[in-house]
Motif scaffolding. Sequence first.
Motif, PDB file in Angstrom:
ATOM      1  N   GLY A 264     110.560  -3.412 -42.866  1.00 47.60           N
ATOM      2  CA  GLY A 264     109.973  -2.890 -44.091  1.00 47.60           C
ATOM      3  C   GLY A 264     108.588  -3.476 -44.324  1.00 47.60           C
ATOM      4  N   TYR A 265     108.355  -3.971 -45.553  1.00 49.05           N
ATOM      5  CA  TYR A 265     107.071  -4.577 -45.900  1.00 49.05           C
ATOM      6  C   TYR A 265     107.091  -6.095 -45.753  1.00 49.05           C
ATOM      7  CZ  TYR A 265     105.664  -0.073 -47.875  1.00 49.05           C
ATOM      8  OH  TYR A 265     105.325   1.258 -48.042  1.00 49.05           O
TER       9      TYR A 265
ATOM     10  N   GLU B 114     111.721  -1.063 -37.064  1.00 53.55           N
ATOM     11  CA  GLU B 114     111.830  -0.184 -38.224  1.00 53.55           C
ATOM     12  C   GLU B 114     111.822   1.281 -37.774  1.00 53.55           C
ATOM     13  OE1 GLU B 114     112.419   0.799 -40.990  1.00 53.55           O
ATOM     14  OE2 GLU B 114     112.456  -0.893 -42.386  1.00 53.55           O
TER      15      GLU B 114
ATOM     16  N   MET C  30     108.240   4.392 -41.291  1.00 53.53           N
ATOM     17  CA  MET C  30     107.990   3.166 -42.037  1.00 53.53           C
ATOM     18  C   MET C  30     106.942   2.310 -41.337  1.00 53.53           C
ATOM     19  SD  MET C  30     108.804   1.460 -44.737  1.00 53.53           S
ATOM     20  CE  MET C  30     107.521   0.237 -45.022  1.00 53.53           C
TER      21      MET C  30
ATOM     22  N   LYS D 243     103.530   0.930 -42.828  1.00 55.03           N
ATOM     23  CA  LYS D 243     103.236  -0.506 -42.802  1.00 55.03           C
ATOM     24  C   LYS D 243     101.853  -0.749 -42.181  1.00 55.03           C
ATOM     25  CE  LYS D 243     104.680  -5.017 -42.652  1.00 55.03           C
ATOM     26  NZ  LYS D 243     105.925  -5.418 -42.018  1.00 55.03           N
TER      27      LYS D 243
END
Length: 225
Positions: free
Chosen positions: A28-29, A49, A53, A57
């Motif tokens: 994710g982040y 990921e 996504m 990112k």
Amino acid sequence: NARTKHIDGILKKAAADGISQVVNLGAGYDSRAYRFREAMPEVKFFEIELPAMILEKKRRLKQVLGEVPDYVTFVPIDFNTQTIPGELKKAGYDPYLKTLFIWEGVTMYISAEAVDSTLKFISTQSAPGSSVVFDYMPLAVIQGDFNNYKDVRSLSFWVAYKGEPFIFGIAAGKSGAYVEQRGLTVLSDIGPKEMEDRYLTRSDGKLDGPCSSGFRIMHASIPSR
């Protein structure tokens, strides 16, 4: 905040103990590869990921950092057609190097079969001394029993409404046996009270904020074979 602090501490200790790789499952982040770059420049980071996504990112990284760092290996994966072991191997993952796997905010959203296969992959395809840290929910929450987790009721309904319901949990008191059956050894397994005591209690003894009752964090290692 407590979860981030706890996992950061595990990462720093793992780096001090000589890990060579960090595999972030469902990154994710997550910003650890960038926040800890200077502190652990020799550690190779992999971020796994979904393809969409990863594109987002990279867009955000370019906005914040001016470029997409070349010291992080992004591993896009379509879980319908690809496997974590297969894609990691192609990306340069070395199963003979001591590794920390970070699996944050993922297990509660995926199937029991997916959790099982991922933990078995970690236990069988990483070097002794490697470990995994992951958060998980009590099975009672997944089953809709909020008697001991009243603060999680609204969150549970909200994520279900958003189309990402909580679907996996581990029965209370069974987490140690669960990971041991998959070839791992428990290093720590902490809940909200421990996290509040460690990370959210101010010097005057007052609580900075409560942890949700429905989350725990497990750290388990691959034993010597």
